[in-house]
Design an enzyme around this catalytic site. Sequence first.
Site, short mmCIF file in Angstrom:
data_model
loop_
_atom_site.label_atom_id
_atom_site.label_comp_id
_atom_site.label_asym_id
_atom_site.label_seq_id
_atom_site.Cartn_x
_atom_site.Cartn_y
_atom_site.Cartn_z
N ASP A 1 0.83 -1.15 -0.07
CA ASP A 1 0.02 -0.07 0.09
C ASP A 1 0.93 1.28 0.05
O ASP A 1 1.32 1.70 1.07
CB ASP A 1 -0.81 -0.03 1.20
CG ASP A 1 -2.02 -0.85 1.04
OD1 ASP A 1 -2.26 -1.85 1.76
OD2 ASP A 1 -2.76 -0.81 0.04
N ASP B 1 -10.62 -4.55 -1.90
CA ASP B 1 -9.71 -4.18 -0.85
C ASP B 1 -10.20 -3.29 0.17
O ASP B 1 -10.71 -1.97 -0.26
CB ASP B 1 -8.54 -3.48 -1.81
CG ASP B 1 -7.49 -3.00 -0.94
OD1 ASP B 1 -6.61 -2.54 -1.48
OD2 ASP B 1 -7.40 -3.46 0.37
C1 DX5 Z 1 -6.42 1.23 2.72
C2 DX5 Z 1 -5.65 0.11 1.67
C3 DX5 Z 1 -5.96 -1.44 2.41
C4 DX5 Z 1 -6.35 -1.63 3.39
C5 DX5 Z 1 -6.76 -3.06 3.71
O1 DX5 Z 1 -6.18 2.47 2.12
O2 DX5 Z 1 -5.75 -0.06 0.38
O3 DX5 Z 1 -5.24 -2.24 1.23
O4 DX5 Z 1 -4.90 -1.65 3.95
O5 DX5 Z 1 -6.44 -3.23 5.25
P1 DX5 Z 1 -7.69 -3.82 5.90
O6 DX5 Z 1 -7.91 -5.11 5.63
O7 DX5 Z 1 -7.67 -3.67 7.47
O8 DX5 Z 1 -9.20 -2.86 5.83
#
Ligand code: DX5
Length: 217
Positions: free
Chosen positions: A35, A173
């Site tokens: 990310d 996501d």
């Molecule tokens: C948010 C990110 C996601 C997030 C996913 O901006 O793109 O990938 O980190 O994390 P969780 O699964 O905790 O929502």
Amino acid sequence: MTTRIVPSVLPADFSRLGEEVRLLEKAGVDRIQWDVMDGRFVPNLTMGPDVIASVRPLVTLPFEAHLMVADPDRLLPRWLDAGCGMVIVHAEAAGHLHRTLGDIRERGGSAGVALNPATPPSAVEHVLDLVDLVLVMTVNPGFGGQRYLPSMAAKIRRVRELVDATGRDIEVDGGISPDTIGSASAAGARTFCAGSALFADRDAIGERVAELRRLAA
Ligand code: DX5
């Protein structure tokens, strides 16, 4: 239908990132999502290509860079050089999305396009020939641990129709957990990016990966 589980490393312990990616490989995930945040496109700042390159040799898992950045063209070659086989850019950030996706592919990468919750599937209709993946955000990007947006179900269904017609993949996501993966899968998602749900219990991360895979099937 192949179900893929892709951990976001956002919740990882960055003081021991090498161990964390090795843990993920052992847990049986399909690839790793980095990310990347620039503090402008989203109100958070994470890692650059050198961090990704530093752990590249430690695992054989494919890497995907999710560029939550205001100018995805600026460092484009460096994500590929760092070992990300796939680069995902946001439709909302790319000034010339068609050209950027073509650039990724010309440099030998797989190209993905991400859609924020408010962005309609129509934003990708004219670039489907250039993408290998459409990433549907089920949270507003910037942070892990947010609540899954059930209102994205209709959008997932529409994107699934679009990608099925062209043989591409659809990944969701944000907020993916044992409680939400079923509805995301029912709406048509095939690949699931999860962060906090996987890192909640490192001692059982393999079981959590298997549980998500089972619940998505
Ligand atoms: C948010 C990110 C996601 C997030 C996913 O901006 O793109 O990938 O980190 O994390 P969780 O699964 O905790 O929502």
